[in-house]
Design an enzyme around this catalytic site. Structure first.
Site, short mmCIF file in Angstrom:
data_model
loop_
_atom_site.label_atom_id
_atom_site.label_comp_id
_atom_site.label_asym_id
_atom_site.label_seq_id
_atom_site.Cartn_x
_atom_site.Cartn_y
_atom_site.Cartn_z
N LYS A 13 0.83 -1.21 0.00
CA LYS A 13 0.00 0.00 0.00
C LYS A 13 0.86 1.25 0.00
O LYS A 13 0.65 2.17 -0.78
CB LYS A 13 -0.92 0.03 1.22
CG LYS A 13 -1.80 -1.19 1.39
CD LYS A 13 -2.74 -1.05 2.58
CE LYS A 13 -2.06 -0.95 3.93
NZ LYS A 13 -1.35 -2.18 4.37
N ARG A 88 -9.36 0.48 9.23
CA ARG A 88 -8.92 -0.88 9.53
C ARG A 88 -9.92 -1.62 10.39
O ARG A 88 -9.71 -2.80 10.67
CB ARG A 88 -7.60 -0.83 10.29
CG ARG A 88 -6.36 -0.90 9.40
CD ARG A 88 -5.18 -0.51 10.27
NE ARG A 88 -3.97 -1.19 9.95
CZ ARG A 88 -2.84 -0.57 9.58
NH1 ARG A 88 -2.80 0.72 9.42
NH2 ARG A 88 -1.75 -1.26 9.36
N ARG A 126 12.49 -5.36 5.70
CA ARG A 126 12.14 -4.02 5.23
C ARG A 126 12.93 -2.92 5.94
O ARG A 126 13.21 -3.01 7.13
CB ARG A 126 10.64 -3.80 5.48
CG ARG A 126 10.12 -2.51 4.94
CD ARG A 126 8.63 -2.55 4.82
NE ARG A 126 7.95 -2.35 6.09
CZ ARG A 126 6.67 -2.01 6.18
NH1 ARG A 126 5.93 -1.84 5.11
NH2 ARG A 126 6.11 -1.86 7.38
N ARG A 159 11.73 -0.56 11.17
CA ARG A 159 10.68 -0.24 12.14
C ARG A 159 10.69 -1.29 13.26
O ARG A 159 10.87 -2.46 13.00
CB ARG A 159 9.31 -0.24 11.45
CG ARG A 159 9.02 1.06 10.76
CD ARG A 159 7.79 1.00 9.89
NE ARG A 159 6.63 0.35 10.50
CZ ARG A 159 5.43 0.29 9.90
NH1 ARG A 159 5.25 0.84 8.73
NH2 ARG A 159 4.42 -0.32 10.49
N ARG A 170 0.78 -8.70 13.90
CA ARG A 170 0.11 -7.70 13.06
C ARG A 170 -0.72 -8.37 11.98
O ARG A 170 -1.83 -7.93 11.68
CB ARG A 170 1.15 -6.75 12.43
CG ARG A 170 1.75 -5.77 13.44
CD ARG A 170 2.99 -5.10 12.90
NE ARG A 170 2.74 -4.29 11.72
CZ ARG A 170 3.67 -4.00 10.81
NH1 ARG A 170 4.90 -4.46 10.93
NH2 ARG A 170 3.36 -3.25 9.78
P1 AMP Z 1 1.26 0.90 9.35
O1 AMP Z 1 2.33 1.90 9.16
O2 AMP Z 1 0.06 1.15 8.48
O3 AMP Z 1 1.75 -0.52 9.25
O4 AMP Z 1 0.73 1.07 10.85
C1 AMP Z 1 1.60 0.87 11.95
C2 AMP Z 1 0.80 0.73 13.23
O5 AMP Z 1 0.06 1.95 13.47
C3 AMP Z 1 -0.26 -0.36 13.23
O6 AMP Z 1 0.27 -1.64 13.55
C4 AMP Z 1 -1.19 0.16 14.33
O7 AMP Z 1 -0.64 -0.04 15.63
C5 AMP Z 1 -1.19 1.66 14.06
N1 AMP Z 1 -2.26 2.04 13.09
C6 AMP Z 1 -2.10 2.54 11.85
N2 AMP Z 1 -3.28 2.75 11.25
C7 AMP Z 1 -4.23 2.37 12.15
C8 AMP Z 1 -5.65 2.29 12.11
N3 AMP Z 1 -6.34 2.67 11.03
N4 AMP Z 1 -6.28 1.84 13.22
C9 AMP Z 1 -5.60 1.47 14.33
N5 AMP Z 1 -4.26 1.46 14.42
C10 AMP Z 1 -3.58 1.92 13.33
#
Ligand code: AMP
Length: 213
Positions: A13, A88, A126, A159, A170
């Site tokens: 994404k 999400r 990554r 990360r 996750r």
């Molecule tokens: P990402 O960078 O999209 O992989 O998001 C990293 C982390 O941020 C996720 O594992 C969640 O802990 C938090 N996060 C990001 N977007 C959301 C969302 N829409 N709802 C809840 N937690 C989120």
């Protein structure tokens, strides 16, 4: 045009968001990047989000919804946007629908399909640019110079939540909480499925076709 990018962590994404947004003449936003930016600035929201993100679990809906709605309500995003990583949960999807109903709602949802073993491979190797967030992979898409972003010269880092034990968690949470949201959009007829295991260029081409057609 209002577009949502959906798919498990590591499905691409973030790699596609900027080029899709560029093609549509709108901005993209990643909810994960918004949280990481709050952490960098050490805001109250950033400190709260950190405790959830480190464990690989979702940040509570009320906090997440408010943060993303503030971004959407910015007049600069009135003409459309690309959302990466939001919604999400079912509650987030309902809140988003209500917020933009009067503007015509969501136009397209792209769903990037990638098998679980490939997700784990991608996430555990990554590296991300601290400055422009461009993702690299130690084996499949390394930078020209180790540790340095090709695009902006920024420093690359891994990360905390890309460590193997958090990655599995996750992916599990994604299938429990977010797969039902994919079905919610599929039943609304706005979903387009993309083969997320194709090359980056092929995924990009399919994504642009899906938002254009
Ligand atoms: P990402 O960078 O999209 O992989 O998001 C990293 C982390 O941020 C996720 O594992 C969640 O802990 C938090 N996060 C990001 N977007 C959301 C969302 N829409 N709802 C809840 N937690 C989120």
């Amino acid at each position: 045009m209002r577009v949502i990018l959906m798919g498990p962590p590591g499905s691409g994404k973030g790699t596609q968001a900027a080029s899709i947004a560029n093609h549509l003449g709108v901005e993209s936003v990643s909810s994960g990047d918004l949280f990481r930016d709050h952490q960098k600035r050490d805001t109250e929201l950033g400190r709260l989000a950190r405790s959830f993100m480190e464990r690989g679990v979702y940040v509570p809906d009320d906090v997440t919804i408010k943060m993303v709605m503030d971004w959407i309500d910015d007049p600069a995003h009135a003409n459309g946007f690309v959302l990466d990583g939001f919604p999400r949960t079912h509650a987030q999807a309902v809140a988003l629908d209500e917020e933009i109903e009067s503007l015509g709602g969501i136009d397209r949802v792209l769903f990037f399909r990638v098998a679980q073993n490939e997700l784990v491979r991608r996430l555990t190797g990554r590296m991300i640019c601290r400055q422009c967030q461009t993702p690299y992979h130690a084996q499949s898409s390394p930078p020209n110079t180790e540790g340095v972003c090709d695009r902006c010269g920024g420093e690359l880092y891994e990360r905390n939540d890309d460590k193997a034990e958090v990655v599995t968690k996750r992916i599990q949470i994604y299938s429990d909480e977010t797969e039902p949201v994919v079905e919610y959009y599929r039943s609304g007829g706005k979903l387009r499925e993309i083969d997320g295991e194709a090359s980056i260029d092929a995924v990009s081409e399919a994504s642009l076709a899906a938002v254009s057609g």
